[in-house]
Design an enzyme around this catalytic site. Structure first.
Site, PDB file in Angstrom:
ATOM      1  N   TYR A 248     -71.368  63.451  34.627  1.00  0.00           N
ATOM      2  CA  TYR A 248     -69.733  63.905  34.707  1.00  0.00           C
ATOM      3  C   TYR A 248     -69.436  63.105  35.928  1.00  0.00           C
ATOM      4  O   TYR A 248     -69.575  63.080  37.134  1.00  0.00           O
ATOM      5  CB  TYR A 248     -69.774  65.351  35.381  1.00  0.00           C
ATOM      6  CG  TYR A 248     -68.495  65.849  35.237  1.00  0.00           C
ATOM      7  CD1 TYR A 248     -68.246  67.474  35.087  1.00  0.00           C
ATOM      8  CD2 TYR A 248     -67.314  65.154  35.478  1.00  0.00           C
ATOM      9  CE1 TYR A 248     -67.017  67.911  35.111  1.00  0.00           C
ATOM     10  CE2 TYR A 248     -66.127  65.834  35.337  1.00  0.00           C
ATOM     11  CZ  TYR A 248     -66.028  67.411  35.192  1.00  0.00           C
ATOM     12  OH  TYR A 248     -64.579  67.891  35.197  1.00  0.00           O
ATOM     13  N   ASP A 249     -68.568  62.246  35.538  1.00  0.00           N
ATOM     14  CA  ASP A 249     -67.773  61.284  36.416  1.00  0.00           C
ATOM     15  C   ASP A 249     -66.652  60.606  35.966  1.00  0.00           C
ATOM     16  O   ASP A 249     -66.100  61.208  34.919  1.00  0.00           O
ATOM     17  CB  ASP A 249     -68.766  60.077  37.149  1.00  0.00           C
ATOM     18  CG  ASP A 249     -68.567  59.787  38.626  1.00  0.00           C
ATOM     19  OD1 ASP A 249     -67.382  59.302  38.836  1.00  0.00           O
ATOM     20  OD2 ASP A 249     -69.515  59.803  39.265  1.00  0.00           O
TER      21      ASP A 249
ATOM     22  N   ASP B 288     -81.884  64.912  30.351  1.00  0.00           N
ATOM     23  CA  ASP B 288     -80.879  66.010  30.357  1.00  0.00           C
ATOM     24  C   ASP B 288     -80.377  65.922  32.088  1.00  0.00           C
ATOM     25  O   ASP B 288     -80.680  66.660  32.858  1.00  0.00           O
ATOM     26  CB  ASP B 288     -81.747  67.478  30.275  1.00  0.00           C
ATOM     27  CG  ASP B 288     -80.700  68.437  30.470  1.00  0.00           C
ATOM     28  OD1 ASP B 288     -79.413  68.401  30.551  1.00  0.00           O
ATOM     29  OD2 ASP B 288     -81.225  69.781  30.744  1.00  0.00           O
ATOM     30  N   LEU B 289     -79.521  64.909  32.196  1.00  0.00           N
ATOM     31  CA  LEU B 289     -78.828  64.722  33.445  1.00  0.00           C
ATOM     32  C   LEU B 289     -77.394  65.269  33.602  1.00  0.00           C
ATOM     33  O   LEU B 289     -76.596  65.336  34.378  1.00  0.00           O
ATOM     34  CB  LEU B 289     -78.939  63.135  33.846  1.00  0.00           C
ATOM     35  CG  LEU B 289     -80.364  62.501  33.988  1.00  0.00           C
ATOM     36  CD1 LEU B 289     -80.010  61.149  34.421  1.00  0.00           C
ATOM     37  CD2 LEU B 289     -81.189  63.385  34.806  1.00  0.00           C
ATOM     38  N   LYS B 290     -76.964  65.634  32.399  1.00  0.00           N
ATOM     39  CA  LYS B 290     -75.494  66.016  32.375  1.00  0.00           C
ATOM     40  C   LYS B 290     -74.508  65.270  33.205  1.00  0.00           C
ATOM     41  O   LYS B 290     -73.773  65.791  34.201  1.00  0.00           O
ATOM     42  CB  LYS B 290     -75.359  67.626  32.812  1.00  0.00           C
ATOM     43  CG  LYS B 290     -76.256  68.390  32.103  1.00  0.00           C
ATOM     44  CD  LYS B 290     -76.275  69.880  32.751  1.00  0.00           C
ATOM     45  CE  LYS B 290     -77.156  71.025  31.858  1.00  0.00           C
ATOM     46  NZ  LYS B 290     -78.566  70.799  32.117  1.00  0.00           N
TER      47      LYS B 290
ATOM     48  N   LYS C 290     -88.129  67.178  27.546  1.00  0.00           N
ATOM     49  CA  LYS C 290     -86.791  67.321  27.929  1.00  0.00           C
ATOM     50  C   LYS C 290     -87.043  67.028  29.515  1.00  0.00           C
ATOM     51  O   LYS C 290     -88.008  67.658  30.288  1.00  0.00           O
ATOM     52  CB  LYS C 290     -86.237  68.873  27.977  1.00  0.00           C
ATOM     53  CG  LYS C 290     -84.749  68.630  28.510  1.00  0.00           C
ATOM     54  CD  LYS C 290     -84.041  69.809  28.425  1.00  0.00           C
ATOM     55  CE  LYS C 290     -84.191  70.838  29.557  1.00  0.00           C
ATOM     56  NZ  LYS C 290     -83.536  70.452  30.850  1.00  0.00           N
TER      57      LYS C 290
ATOM     58  N   ARG D 191     -89.332  77.958  30.529  1.00  0.00           N
ATOM     59  CA  ARG D 191     -90.312  78.851  31.071  1.00  0.00           C
ATOM     60  C   ARG D 191     -91.220  79.802  30.380  1.00  0.00           C
ATOM     61  O   ARG D 191     -92.509  79.802  30.468  1.00  0.00           O
ATOM     62  CB  ARG D 191     -89.889  79.942  32.150  1.00  0.00           C
ATOM     63  CG  ARG D 191     -89.146  79.228  33.345  1.00  0.00           C
ATOM     64  CD  ARG D 191     -87.979  80.082  34.099  1.00  0.00           C
ATOM     65  NE  ARG D 191     -86.601  79.756  33.360  1.00  0.00           N
ATOM     66  CZ  ARG D 191     -85.639  79.975  34.077  1.00  0.00           C
ATOM     67  NH1 ARG D 191     -85.448  80.792  35.031  1.00  0.00           N
ATOM     68  NH2 ARG D 191     -84.592  79.905  33.216  1.00  0.00           N
TER      69      ARG D 191
ATOM     70  N   THR E  55     -75.622  77.568  29.467  1.00  0.00           N
ATOM     71  CA  THR E  55     -76.134  78.978  28.967  1.00  0.00           C
ATOM     72  C   THR E  55     -76.326  79.962  29.898  1.00  0.00           C
ATOM     73  O   THR E  55     -76.591  81.220  29.858  1.00  0.00           O
ATOM     74  CB  THR E  55     -77.327  78.682  28.243  1.00  0.00           C
ATOM     75  OG1 THR E  55     -78.109  77.651  28.781  1.00  0.00           O
ATOM     76  CG2 THR E  55     -77.308  78.132  26.851  1.00  0.00           C
TER      77      THR E  55
ATOM     78  N   ASN F  16     -65.423  54.974  33.450  1.00  0.00           N
ATOM     79  CA  ASN F  16     -66.230  53.733  33.519  1.00  0.00           C
ATOM     80  C   ASN F  16     -67.487  53.931  34.321  1.00  0.00           C
ATOM     81  O   ASN F  16     -68.577  53.335  33.857  1.00  0.00           O
ATOM     82  CB  ASN F  16     -65.325  52.881  34.448  1.00  0.00           C
ATOM     83  CG  ASN F  16     -65.994  51.507  34.456  1.00  0.00           C
ATOM     84  OD1 ASN F  16     -66.115  50.819  33.654  1.00  0.00           O
ATOM     85  ND2 ASN F  16     -66.412  51.262  35.650  1.00  0.00           N
ATOM     86  N   THR F  17     -67.566  54.919  35.239  1.00  0.00           N
ATOM     87  CA  THR F  17     -68.864  55.131  35.938  1.00  0.00           C
ATOM     88  C   THR F  17     -69.830  56.019  34.774  1.00  0.00           C
ATOM     89  O   THR F  17     -71.038  55.586  35.110  1.00  0.00           O
ATOM     90  CB  THR F  17     -68.622  56.038  37.275  1.00  0.00           C
ATOM     91  OG1 THR F  17     -67.697  55.383  38.057  1.00  0.00           O
ATOM     92  CG2 THR F  17     -69.979  56.526  37.836  1.00  0.00           C
TER      93      THR F  17
END
Ligand code: C5P
Length: 230
Positions: A63-64, A59-61, A30, A208, A118, A67-68
């Site tokens: 959100y925009d 894992d960049l999540k 990841k 971790r 989480t 179209n972007t």
């Protein structure tokens, strides 16, 4: 169940050393925010040089606006990673736009939606989403399923309910896994491997407890041994 190792160390050098020590194991890597912002595309390429068969989860999540997000999703696809994620709260139009755009590719990565981080506890979650975690996570999961995504990121505690509300094939990826009950750190909704299995989690994410262990390779072996008994 496939173990997903979070490469969250402070430098590319340390992350690549960890990846190298795990190159012979059947694990997903990841790549998170920190390392992608710092080390970019070259880091993905370096991982593939270590082991061309490494499965990579970016894992960049995202959100925009839709179209972007779809533009970014195409760039992610061109990187050749195997899985990435978007925020479910970006909404159904964003989900549809992303999936429509990617479905024109012969080979596209798996796309997951983040339901509830989480690290949220119930009170802090409600402050943002005005509903309880379980209810909202399930609602986000149904929305993701209906819009053609491959699965969701959720805590292990919600995985079974989400599969029951969608499909058993709808993937769940759960961070906050403390394989043998290790320190939770900032995670609020943690789970052991045993619980992740009961909850039918497809991808337990472990950061971790592996990279802070004095022998990460041994730790991964212990985890894989338990997974092989499920
Ligand atoms: O160190 P730890 O095992 O807690 O690492 C969990 C990893 O999963 C981190 O890289 C964190 O950014 C990521 N993550 C998370 N919660 C989410 C999505 C991703 O903890 N909902």
């Amino acid at each position: 169940m496939k173990l997903c190792v979070a490469l969250d160390l402070p430098s590319a050098k340390e992350n690549l050393a960890l990846a190298k020590s795990l190159k012979d194991y059947d694990v997903w890597m990841k790549v998170g925010f920190r390392s992608y912002i710092r080390d970019g595309k070259a880091f993905i390429e370096a991982l593939k040089t270590i082991n061309p068969d490494f499965k990579i989860f970016l894992d960049l999540k995202l959100y925009d606006i839709p179209n972007t997000m779809a533009d970014a999703a195409e760039e992610v696809t061109k990187l050749g990673v195997d899985m990435f994620n978007i925020h479910a709260s970006a909404g159904s139009v964003a989900m549809k736009t992303v999936m429509q755009r990617l479905n024109s590719y012969e080979k596209r990565p798996l796309v997951l939606a983040v339901t509830a981080l989480t690290s949220f506890d119930e009170a802090n979650f409600k402050e943002v989403y005005e509903k309880g975690i379980d209810e909202k996570a399930e609602q986000f999961a149904i929305m993701s399923y209906e819009n053609g995504l491959d699965g969701v990121v959720c805590s292990a505690h919600e995985s079974k309910a989400i599969k029951n509300a969608t499909s058993n094939d709808f993937l769940t990826l759960s961070p906050g896994i403390r394989p043998f009950g290790e320190d939770a750190g900032d995670q609020q909704r943690v789970a052991t491997l045993e619980l992740a299995n009961t909850e039918r989690v497809d991808f337990p994410v472990v950061g971790r407890p592996i990279y802070k262990d004095k022998n990460p390779q041994e730790k991964v072996e212990e985890i894989l041994k338990v997974i092989s008994t499920f």
